[in-house]
Design a protein around this motif. Structure first.
Motif, mmCIF file in Angstrom:
data_model
loop_
_atom_site.group_PDB
_atom_site.id
_atom_site.type_symbol
_atom_site.label_atom_id
_atom_site.label_comp_id
_atom_site.label_asym_id
_atom_site.label_seq_id
_atom_site.Cartn_x
_atom_site.Cartn_y
_atom_site.Cartn_z
ATOM 1 N N PRO A 1 0.830 -1.213 0.000
ATOM 2 C CA PRO A 1 0.000 0.000 0.000
ATOM 3 C C PRO A 1 0.866 1.265 0.000
ATOM 4 N N ASN A 2 0.343 2.315 -0.622
ATOM 5 C CA ASN A 2 0.963 3.642 -0.677
ATOM 6 C C ASN A 2 2.093 3.761 -1.687
ATOM 7 N N ILE A 3 2.484 2.673 -2.341
ATOM 8 C CA ILE A 3 3.440 2.795 -3.434
ATOM 9 C C ILE A 3 2.644 3.126 -4.692
ATOM 10 N N THR A 4 2.779 4.352 -5.161
ATOM 11 C CA THR A 4 1.967 4.830 -6.276
ATOM 12 C C THR A 4 2.671 4.741 -7.617
ATOM 13 N N GLU A 5 4.002 4.587 -7.594
ATOM 14 C CA GLU A 5 4.757 4.484 -8.843
ATOM 15 C C GLU A 5 5.776 3.369 -8.748
ATOM 16 N N ILE A 6 5.818 2.534 -9.780
ATOM 17 C CA ILE A 6 6.905 1.573 -9.947
ATOM 18 C C ILE A 6 7.505 1.826 -11.322
ATOM 19 N N ASN A 7 8.806 2.091 -11.348
ATOM 20 C CA ASN A 7 9.511 2.395 -12.581
ATOM 21 C C ASN A 7 10.659 1.402 -12.757
ATOM 22 N N LEU A 8 11.153 1.304 -13.973
ATOM 23 C CA LEU A 8 12.199 0.331 -14.290
ATOM 24 C C LEU A 8 13.277 0.980 -15.130
ATOM 25 N N THR A 9 14.539 0.696 -14.806
ATOM 26 C CA THR A 9 15.658 1.066 -15.659
ATOM 27 C C THR A 9 16.309 -0.211 -16.163
ATOM 28 N N ASN B 1 0.518 -4.947 -17.720
ATOM 29 C CA ASN B 1 -0.587 -5.433 -16.906
ATOM 30 C C ASN B 1 -0.477 -4.982 -15.458
ATOM 31 N N ILE B 2 0.748 -4.914 -14.946
ATOM 32 C CA ILE B 2 0.924 -4.557 -13.530
ATOM 33 C C ILE B 2 0.898 -3.048 -13.329
ATOM 34 N N GLY B 3 0.917 -2.295 -14.440
ATOM 35 C CA GLY B 3 0.789 -0.844 -14.344
ATOM 36 C C GLY B 3 2.094 -0.112 -14.156
ATOM 37 N N ILE B 4 3.147 -0.571 -14.830
ATOM 38 C CA ILE B 4 4.435 0.106 -14.719
ATOM 39 C C ILE B 4 4.272 1.570 -15.128
ATOM 40 N N ASN B 5 4.902 2.472 -14.388
ATOM 41 C CA ASN B 5 4.726 3.899 -14.672
ATOM 42 C C ASN B 5 5.671 4.416 -15.738
ATOM 43 N N SER B 6 6.911 3.930 -15.719
ATOM 44 C CA SER B 6 7.845 4.351 -16.757
ATOM 45 C C SER B 6 8.936 3.307 -16.913
ATOM 46 N N ILE B 7 9.491 3.262 -18.128
ATOM 47 C CA ILE B 7 10.620 2.387 -18.410
ATOM 48 C C ILE B 7 11.729 3.240 -19.007
ATOM 49 N N ASN B 8 12.881 3.250 -18.337
ATOM 50 C CA ASN B 8 14.058 3.935 -18.853
ATOM 51 C C ASN B 8 14.970 2.905 -19.504
ATOM 52 N N ILE B 9 15.332 3.137 -20.751
ATOM 53 C CA ILE B 9 16.176 2.206 -21.498
ATOM 54 C C ILE B 9 17.510 2.883 -21.794
ATOM 55 N N SER B 10 18.588 2.260 -21.354
ATOM 56 C CA SER B 10 19.919 2.797 -21.622
ATOM 57 C C SER B 10 20.303 2.455 -23.056
ATOM 58 N N LEU B 11 20.557 3.473 -23.873
ATOM 59 C CA LEU B 11 20.863 3.260 -25.288
ATOM 60 C C LEU B 11 21.753 4.396 -25.772
ATOM 61 N N ASP B 12 23.024 4.094 -26.017
ATOM 62 C CA ASP B 12 24.000 5.139 -26.323
ATOM 63 C C ASP B 12 24.283 5.313 -27.812
ATOM 64 N N THR B 13 23.770 4.426 -28.650
ATOM 65 C CA THR B 13 23.997 4.542 -30.086
ATOM 66 C C THR B 13 22.892 3.819 -30.840
ATOM 67 N N LEU B 14 22.679 4.247 -32.081
ATOM 68 C CA LEU B 14 21.712 3.604 -32.964
ATOM 69 C C LEU B 14 22.420 2.842 -34.080
ATOM 70 N N LYS B 15 23.733 2.684 -33.938
ATOM 71 C CA LYS B 15 24.545 1.987 -34.937
ATOM 72 C C LYS B 15 24.916 0.602 -34.411
ATOM 73 N N ASN B 16 24.656 -0.421 -35.215
ATOM 74 C CA ASN B 16 24.889 -1.804 -34.778
ATOM 75 C C ASN B 16 26.323 -2.051 -34.334
ATOM 76 N N ASP B 17 27.282 -1.675 -35.159
ATOM 77 C CA ASP B 17 28.687 -1.960 -34.850
ATOM 78 C C ASP B 17 29.140 -1.227 -33.598
ATOM 79 N N LEU B 18 28.749 0.040 -33.469
ATOM 80 C CA LEU B 18 29.152 0.811 -32.295
ATOM 81 C C LEU B 18 28.471 0.280 -31.044
ATOM 82 N N TYR B 19 27.218 -0.185 -31.193
ATOM 83 C CA TYR B 19 26.524 -0.750 -30.034
ATOM 84 C C TYR B 19 27.285 -1.958 -29.502
ATOM 85 N N LYS B 20 27.738 -2.816 -30.403
ATOM 86 C CA LYS B 20 28.513 -3.982 -29.972
ATOM 87 C C LYS B 20 29.821 -3.557 -29.317
ATOM 88 N N LYS B 21 30.439 -2.512 -29.846
ATOM 89 C CA LYS B 21 31.692 -2.027 -29.274
ATOM 90 C C LYS B 21 31.469 -1.461 -27.872
#
Length: 324
Positions: free
Chosen positions: A86-94, A109-129
């Protein structure tokens, strides 16, 4: 619940594991990482007990972090137990997003309030690096599915490193224009392997972006964190800047952290805190736990000292261990 500087503490960042399925070079790097023994990590019931006490003390918001929280096998059980308090009004995920897609229906379904996704590049090769071993497509698929499921709030956390991903700044800005996603640029912190790389200040980023887009500052506070947000006209999302190095925001800090082994951290960068797991496993009652937490938080440090030489109070462990 307030500390001696009259800051209201209402936000708990809860690290449920120090393990991760990536090896980002500015976090763990190629170091030989020794993970905590499993019997040292808080159980789901111990996590719930701690959350119940924090809820009694006025905490309403929980962010689940790691390491990478989705590698913990009983992740869903932990979330369900937190959601039952009770009284926990927000559950967030990183998360780093690698294992996210399969958990999205559950989180929706459980009502997650926000999801933070760590993503430093949109390039496949650099992401692997950068990540050492990651598959960018898995993260992009998870983002696409999260948008389709209309997850309440999707945020991308980006650390810009000079000479690495600094050519992609406007690519991320354009994502905030096309999709209802908040893009958040976080300054590189000199913690663990991060000391070996040079970040870009958010002042530099704002100046650079302003040459290409008109940034409109949002004066109202969005969310529970320290991000300063801007908007590009007609964009579907926002652009946030988190400035732990260039602009100390500690006077507004409303959070404390629990590490995977149950240590209450009063500041991300400080060794100060107390071992709550020992109190729980020694079978002391809830009032002992509540009094211990209240007394510890009263002495929460006024601010971090990352801009000063180490005086022996710094937590020098890698970020996966301290629940960044």
């Amino acid at each position: 619940m307030k500390d001696k500087n009259n800051r209201k503490i209402e936000y708990l960042r809860l690290s449920i594991t120090d393990r991760c399925n990536l090896r980002c070079y500015y976090c763990m790097g190629e170091n030989d990482i020794e993970f905590l023994p499993k019997n040292e990590i808080l159980t789901p019931d111990e996590i719930k007990e701690i959350v119940e006490v924090f809820a009694d003390l006025g905490v309403t918001k929980i962010r689940i972090t790691g390491g990478e929280p989705l590698v913990r096998k009983n992740f869903q059980e932990i979330v369900e137990k937190i959601a039952s308090v009770p009284n926990i009004t927000e559950i967030n995920l990183t998360t780093n997003g690698i294992e996210l897609e399969k958990y999205l229906p559950f989180l929706k379904n459980i009502g997650i309030n926000s999801i933070n996704i760590s993503l430093d590049t949109l390039k496949n090769d650099l992401y692997k690096k950068i990540t050492g071993c990651g598959d960018l497509q898995k993260v992009l698929n998870a983002i696409k599915t999260a948008l389709e499921l209309k997850i309440n709030k999707i945020k991308l956390n980006i650390v810009i490193i000079k000479g690495q991903n600094d050519s992609e700044i406007m690519d991320f800005v354009e994502l905030s224009e096309k999709f209802p996603i908040d893009i958040r640029f976080i300054e590189l912190m000199p913690i663990g392997a991060g000391k070996d790389y040079k970040g870009v200040s958010n002042e530099e980023l704002i100046e650079y972006i302003s040459k290409h887009k008109k940034l409109i500052k949002i004066n109202e506070r969005l969310g529970s964190g320290p991000a300063i947000y801007y908007h590009v006209e007609n964009a579907k999302g926002n652009i946030g800047f988190i400035n732990p190095i260039s602009h100390n925001f500690c006077e507004l800090c409303n959070r404390v952290r629990i590490t995977p082994e149950g240590f209450l951290k009063l500041c991300l960068h400080s060794k100060d805190g107390i071992n709550l797991k020992d109190i729980i496993r020694n079978k002391k009652n809830k009032y002992d736990l509540k009094d211990t937490i209240t007394n510890a938080i009263y002495f929460k440090p006024l601010k971090h000292k990352m801009d000063k030489d180490d005086d022996g109070t710094f937590d020098t462990r890698f970020m996966n261990r301290i629940g960044g």
